[in-house]
Design an enzyme around this catalytic site. Structure first.
Site, PDB file in Angstrom:
ATOM      1  N   PHE A  66      26.853 -20.086  34.303  1.00 21.44           N
ATOM      2  CA  PHE A  66      25.759 -19.249  34.798  1.00 21.44           C
ATOM      3  C   PHE A  66      26.251 -17.867  35.244  1.00 21.44           C
ATOM      4  O   PHE A  66      25.450 -17.044  35.668  1.00 21.44           O
ATOM      5  CB  PHE A  66      25.088 -19.920  36.001  1.00 21.44           C
ATOM      6  CG  PHE A  66      24.485 -21.256  35.725  1.00 21.44           C
ATOM      7  CD1 PHE A  66      23.166 -21.366  35.334  1.00 21.44           C
ATOM      8  CD2 PHE A  66      25.232 -22.413  35.849  1.00 21.44           C
ATOM      9  CE1 PHE A  66      22.588 -22.612  35.085  1.00 21.44           C
ATOM     10  CE2 PHE A  66      24.687 -23.657  35.601  1.00 21.44           C
ATOM     11  CZ  PHE A  66      23.349 -23.755  35.217  1.00 21.44           C
ATOM     12  N   TYR A 113      22.078  -5.671  28.669  1.00 21.53           N
ATOM     13  CA  TYR A 113      22.102  -7.036  29.200  1.00 21.53           C
ATOM     14  C   TYR A 113      21.785  -8.039  28.094  1.00 21.53           C
ATOM     15  O   TYR A 113      22.527  -9.005  27.879  1.00 21.53           O
ATOM     16  CB  TYR A 113      21.106  -7.168  30.351  1.00 21.53           C
ATOM     17  CG  TYR A 113      20.820  -8.604  30.727  1.00 21.53           C
ATOM     18  CD1 TYR A 113      21.836  -9.420  31.222  1.00 21.53           C
ATOM     19  CD2 TYR A 113      19.540  -9.141  30.576  1.00 21.53           C
ATOM     20  CE1 TYR A 113      21.580 -10.746  31.555  1.00 21.53           C
ATOM     21  CE2 TYR A 113      19.279 -10.467  30.916  1.00 21.53           C
ATOM     22  CZ  TYR A 113      20.304 -11.265  31.398  1.00 21.53           C
ATOM     23  OH  TYR A 113      20.041 -12.576  31.717  1.00 21.53           O
ATOM     24  N   PHE A 123       5.192  -1.840  38.426  1.00 19.02           N
ATOM     25  CA  PHE A 123       5.760  -0.858  37.504  1.00 19.02           C
ATOM     26  C   PHE A 123       4.995  -0.864  36.177  1.00 19.02           C
ATOM     27  O   PHE A 123       5.241  -1.697  35.308  1.00 19.02           O
ATOM     28  CB  PHE A 123       7.244  -1.148  37.281  1.00 19.02           C
ATOM     29  CG  PHE A 123       8.066  -0.986  38.524  1.00 19.02           C
ATOM     30  CD1 PHE A 123       8.471   0.279  38.935  1.00 19.02           C
ATOM     31  CD2 PHE A 123       8.404  -2.081  39.306  1.00 19.02           C
ATOM     32  CE1 PHE A 123       9.222   0.447  40.091  1.00 19.02           C
ATOM     33  CE2 PHE A 123       9.146  -1.925  40.460  1.00 19.02           C
ATOM     34  CZ  PHE A 123       9.555  -0.653  40.860  1.00 19.02           C
TER      35      PHE A 123
END
Length: 518
Positions: A73, A141, A207
């Site tokens: 993880f 990412y 947002f």
């Protein structure tokens, strides 16, 4: 029962997986560098402080422990940060994972479950996201996670790795016993930010309200962290039951509820959970945010038996709210100096092997934990500033301290350290109360119900300035300080609220104060 190494097990999803595995009879060992994880989230049989790709540390662990499977993880996961600093993400998420897998395979461990992400798909439009869709990540990412998936496939083909990648959509909620939960800094996830805004009576930022969605806000697939943990257990079972242990294997599954909720729908669910309106302000879109990400988990249902019973929006938000309220509840703490109070003071402690607990420390700290106190070390470590101690040795010393205290089922919850030289004029060095006050703010500690224990004049002064009661232990410099104070005519409470030769009598005094309600 399986023995599982959980890499990144001090983070949100990793620690939740540990909780699930332990509750379902498995044995867990955590490896984490605590760069973004939390010491207080650690659970299981043991802990190794190291980066995922620290080959020496991982090899040493595998020489002393056996594992049936590894769950990984440990990754940086902030999209916006990855755009600003892609090199940091590729080094941590890709290269560290490559080194980890190489070390595992070199030491006979071949079962590997990887925490991946729906971000590998980029922006697929309105269609449900199944495994067959093209992988076109739109931020670094997502690129790092896709690189690792490709790496796993290569290792499976060339070196007989047996791996499964689980692509999450939006992990959320809190495991049922509230032992661990979502606690990021900074917090970028929607649900905890909305709930925090409710606690603080502040508006929450939304947002973008001009997306091509029904209400103009982003739509996401929210999946409860315990359902993700269950999927990891199912994936592990699949690997452990492969017919040919010598045949490489790689596959990937998407994990989601197949239902999308907009930001405004989440806001509405949070308002129902907290029982009041929550103000919101519209902000510009964040770079790299697709309008809609909703999973198709048909393959996971078919092959893993995947279900998500905890992922109703009511259960997700309800558990997250329970966790937020737990974090917000005032806590009590025992603040402790380290050298001379917990362990013998050899001068500048720069080697974990030098660590020796003082008599009665384990029993006393266990009594504090049983009574619900946080244990927080506040310590001047000027040897770092003077170049006498390497800063990276401190976590290893603290790891060794936890190992020694594990006999009593105890670990230190946090460390607040001043690393400056005495003549730097910093704000944090004791006798300043800053270390205590910083910890109190971080942990929401009620100082009126808390204590400072130490062996030095600076400990007593810092505690008094912070507004906690203070206890002097005559180990370390304690007896000398007491004698010095007596020579000036000071007696009793002028020195400390309580004084004893060792920690156990101080623990008895503190617990008696609590029982007396004073």
């Amino acid at each position: 029962m399986a023995r599982v190494l959980v890499v990144g097990g001090a983070g949100y999803v990793g620690s939740s997986a540990c909780a699930w595995l332990i509750d379902h009879g498995h044995r867990v060992w955590v490896l984490d560098d605590l760069s973004t994880g939390h010491r207080s989230f650690l659970m299981g049989d043991g802990f190794t402080l190291a980066r995922a790709g620290d080959k020496k540390a991982v090899k040493k662990l595998l020489e002393n422990q056996t594992f049936d499977c590894v769950m990984h993880f440990g990754a940086f996961c902030l999209v916006e940060e990855s755009v600003k600093n892609p090199a940091k993400y590729f080094e941590n998420n890709v290269e560290q994972t490559r080194a980890l897998i190489e070390t595992l395979l070199e030491n006979g461990v071949s079962k590997f479950i990887f925490s991946s992400t729906c971000a590998v798909f980029g922006d697929p439009g309105d269609q449900p996201i199944d495994e067959s869709l093209a992988k076109n990540p739109i931020n670094p990412y997502g690129e790092t996670k896709l690189k690792v998936e490709q790496m796993l496939a290569d290792f499976a083909r060339d070196r007989r790795l047996q791996a499964i990648a689980l692509r999450y959509f939006n992990a959320c909620g809190t495991e049922s016993k509230l032992r661990v939960g979502e606690l990021h800094n900074p917090e970028t996830h929607l649900i905890p930010n909305v709930l925090q805004a409710a606690l603080e009576n502040k508006p929450v930022s939304v947002f973008g309200n001009d997306y091509p969605t029904p209400d103009g806000t982003c739509v996401r697939d929210y999946i409860h962290v315990s359902d993700l943990a269950q999927a990891h257990e199912a994936a592990m079972s699949r690997l452990l039951n492969l017919q040919d242990a010598n045949q490489g294997h790689f596959e990937a599954f998407n994990l989601g509820t197949e239902k999308g909720f907009s930001v405004l729908e989440i806001l509405d669910a949070c308002e129902k959970a907290v029982g009041k309106p929550i103000q919101h302000l519209y902000r510009p879109r964040r770079p790299g945010d697709p309008p809609r990400l909703v999973a198709s988990s048909k393959l996971a249902r078919s092959e893993l038996g995947f279900t998500c019973p905890e992922s109703t929006i009511e259960k997700v938000v309800g558990s997250a709210w329970a966790w937020k309220k737990k974090l917000a509840a005032p806590k009590k703490a025992v603040f402790l100096d380290r050298d001379g109070t917990i362990n013998e003071d050899p001068g500048y402690l720069n080697n974990p092997d030098q660590l020796k607990l003082l008599p009665g420390v384990g029993e006393a700290l266990a009594a504090f934990k049983s009574a619900g106190y946080l244990l927080i070390v506040v310590s001047n470590q000027s040897g770092v500033g003077r170049g006498l101690i390497e800063a990276d040795e401190l976590p290893r010393i603290h790891k060794r301290l936890d190992e020694m205290l594990s006999r009593w089922g105890v670990q230190i919850d946090d460390y607040e350290l001043c690393l400056h030289k005495p003549d730097e004029g910093c704000a944090c060095r004791k006798p300043s109360p800053k270390l205590i006050l910083d910890a109190a703010k971080k942990w929401n500690i009620d100082l009126s119900k808390s204590y400072m224990i130490g062996d030095k004049a600076t400990d007593m002064a810092a505690g008094r300035a912070a507004g906690v009661r203070v206890a002097l232990v005559r180990t370390g410099d304690g007896r000398g300080f007491e004698n010095l104070m007596k020579s000036t005519g000071a007696v009793g409470a002028d020195v400390a609220d309580f004084t004893a030769d060792l920690l156990p009598p101080i623990a008895d005094w503190i617990l008696n104060q609590e029982n007396a309600g004073s």
